[in-house]
Write an enzyme that holds these catalytic residues in place. Structure first.
Site, short mmCIF file in Angstrom:
data_model
loop_
_atom_site.label_atom_id
_atom_site.label_comp_id
_atom_site.label_asym_id
_atom_site.label_seq_id
_atom_site.Cartn_x
_atom_site.Cartn_y
_atom_site.Cartn_z
N ASP A 51 0.87 -1.18 0.00
CA ASP A 51 0.00 0.00 0.00
C ASP A 51 0.91 1.23 0.00
OD1 ASP A 51 -1.66 2.14 0.47
OD2 ASP A 51 -2.79 1.17 2.07
N TYR A 143 -9.90 14.68 -5.88
CA TYR A 143 -8.94 14.13 -6.85
C TYR A 143 -8.15 15.26 -7.51
CZ TYR A 143 -7.51 11.58 -11.15
OH TYR A 143 -6.82 11.01 -12.20
N PRO A 173 -1.94 12.87 -18.06
CA PRO A 173 -2.64 12.18 -19.15
C PRO A 173 -4.05 12.73 -19.31
CG PRO A 173 -1.77 10.61 -17.53
CD PRO A 173 -1.73 11.98 -16.92
N LEU A 175 -8.00 11.47 -21.03
CA LEU A 175 -8.82 10.27 -20.87
C LEU A 175 -8.18 9.08 -21.60
CD1 LEU A 175 -11.56 9.58 -19.53
CD2 LEU A 175 -12.58 9.81 -21.80
N1 LIG Z 1 -7.27 6.40 -17.10
C1 LIG Z 1 -7.38 7.71 -17.33
O1 LIG Z 1 -8.19 8.17 -18.14
C2 LIG Z 1 -6.48 8.66 -16.60
C3 LIG Z 1 -6.49 10.01 -16.97
C4 LIG Z 1 -5.66 10.91 -16.30
C5 LIG Z 1 -4.83 10.46 -15.29
N2 LIG Z 1 -4.85 9.15 -14.94
C6 LIG Z 1 -3.95 8.73 -13.88
O2 LIG Z 1 -3.13 7.69 -14.36
C7 LIG Z 1 -2.82 6.79 -13.30
C8 LIG Z 1 -3.20 5.37 -13.69
O3 LIG Z 1 -4.57 5.35 -14.06
P1 LIG Z 1 -5.27 4.00 -14.54
O4 LIG Z 1 -6.47 4.40 -15.30
O5 LIG Z 1 -4.28 3.09 -15.14
O6 LIG Z 1 -5.76 3.43 -13.13
P2 LIG Z 1 -6.18 1.95 -12.68
O7 LIG Z 1 -7.21 2.10 -11.63
O8 LIG Z 1 -6.49 1.07 -13.86
O9 LIG Z 1 -4.82 1.41 -12.01
C9 LIG Z 1 -4.37 1.96 -10.83
C10 LIG Z 1 -3.64 0.89 -10.05
O10 LIG Z 1 -3.20 1.48 -8.81
C11 LIG Z 1 -3.37 0.51 -7.79
N3 LIG Z 1 -3.48 1.16 -6.49
C12 LIG Z 1 -4.51 1.94 -6.04
N4 LIG Z 1 -4.27 2.31 -4.76
C13 LIG Z 1 -3.08 1.76 -4.41
C14 LIG Z 1 -2.32 1.78 -3.22
N5 LIG Z 1 -2.74 2.45 -2.13
N6 LIG Z 1 -1.15 1.10 -3.18
C15 LIG Z 1 -0.71 0.42 -4.28
N7 LIG Z 1 -1.40 0.38 -5.44
C16 LIG Z 1 -2.58 1.03 -5.50
C17 LIG Z 1 -4.66 -0.22 -8.18
O11 LIG Z 1 -4.72 -1.49 -7.52
C18 LIG Z 1 -4.52 -0.32 -9.70
O12 LIG Z 1 -3.88 -1.52 -10.10
C19 LIG Z 1 -3.56 7.33 -12.08
O13 LIG Z 1 -2.69 8.16 -11.34
C20 LIG Z 1 -4.66 8.16 -12.68
O14 LIG Z 1 -5.11 9.17 -11.80
C21 LIG Z 1 -5.65 8.24 -15.57
#
Ligand SMILES: NC(=O)c1ccc[n+]([C@@H]2O[C@H](COP(=O)([O-])OP(=O)(O)OC[C@H]3O[C@@H](n4cnc5c(N)ncnc54)[C@H](O)[C@@H]3O)[C@@H](O)[C@H]2O)c1
Length: 237
Positions: A51, A143, A173, A175
């Site tokens: 975590d 967020y 990033p 969406l």
């Molecule tokens: N997907 C999008 O459209 C998007 C857009 C802008 C920014 N982001 C950012 O990109 C990053 C990745 O996004 P994603 O869509 O791949 O997310 P996701 O939810 O698919 O993956 C996130 C991962 O983080 C892990 N995680 C969460 N809390 C945790 C903790 N306390 N300790 C360890 N691991 C933990 C989860 O288990 C998961 O595997 C994030 O920071 C998100 O805010 C995503």
């Protein structure tokens, strides 16, 4: 060697696979054992269930890194917590958890690794923020605050460690096509895409190139920056 958090899936997994393809050994950290990403990379990867919002989580990551490969050079803080709650039902516990996962982790990673990076005179921190900080996205005040905080922390940390060959940058990033965004309806996606020059989802692989650049020697003079990777949606400057 690189540490990538939240790399069990999504953007984090793509970043870990990309760093490994460039020749890095990679520590894959996630809440549960990130077996799929480790299996994809093979012997250049080790997984750790941690975590990242706790000091114990970062100690476990460093232990796994040292036991498997040695010293860490690159830290990509990618894991995030992102429930949607308009301010009227945003409770303090959710606010705190968001800050803890998204922002405390950045601080904890610096406390864990800056001393060793300083001794070696080279290091790279990349914090994954979000372009949503500049958009009309509702129910995400917690967020957005945490993602703005990542930029602020990277800027401040960059000042403190610049003389030691360590750079610190944020990537924003747009969406991106992951489990997190699969749940969104077609209409909501199209509304976002209409505001982009490139009108489609980003694929996780498309966030990787900027990470590879920022974590390379080529980006040695680039620090304290917020790099937007969103198909031309959020325009600044
Ligand atoms: N997907 C999008 O459209 C998007 C857009 C802008 C920014 N982001 C950012 O990109 C990053 C990745 O996004 P994603 O869509 O791949 O997310 P996701 O939810 O698919 O993956 C996130 C991962 O983080 C892990 N995680 C969460 N809390 C945790 C903790 N306390 N300790 C360890 N691991 C933990 C989860 O288990 C998961 O595997 C994030 O920071 C998100 O805010 C995503």
């Amino acid at each position: 060697m690189a540490v990538v958090t939240g790399a069990g899936r999504g953007i984090g997994a793509a970043i870990a696979i990309g760093l490994a393809a460039r020749g890095a050994r990679v520590v894959i950290a996630d809440m549960t054992p990130p077996d799929a990403t480790v299996a994809t990379i093979g012997g250049a990867a080790v997984g750790v269930a941690a975590d990242i919002s706790t000091p114990a989580g970062w100690a476990a990551i460093e232990h796994a890194a040292t036991a498997a490969f040695g010293d860490v050079d690159i830290v990509v803080n990618n894991a995030a917590y992102y429930p949607n709650h308009p301010i009227d039902d945003l409770d303090f516990e959710t606010w705190r958890r968001t800050m803890s996962v998204n922002l405390d982790a950045q601080y904890l990673s610096a406390k864990q690794f800056v001393p060793a990076l300083r001794r070696r005179g080279w290091g790279r921190f990349v914090g994954i923020s979000s372009n949503s900080i500049g958009l009309n996205v509702q129910g995400m005040s917690h967020y957005m605050a945490s993602k703005m905080g990542i930029i602020g922390f990277m800027r401040g940390l960059a000042n403190d460690v610049a003389a030691d060959g360590i750079t610190c940058n944020a990537i924003l990033p747009g969406l991106t096509h992951t489990v997190a965004t699969e749940a969104q309806g077609e209409e909501a996606r199209r509304a976002v895409w209409q505001a982009q020059a490139i009108q489609r989802f980003a694929e996780p692989d498309e966030i990787v190139g900027p990470v590879l650049f920022l974590t390379s020697d080529d980006a040695a003079f680039m620090t304290a920056q917020a790099v937007v990777v969103d198909g031309g949606q959020y325009r600044v400057g």
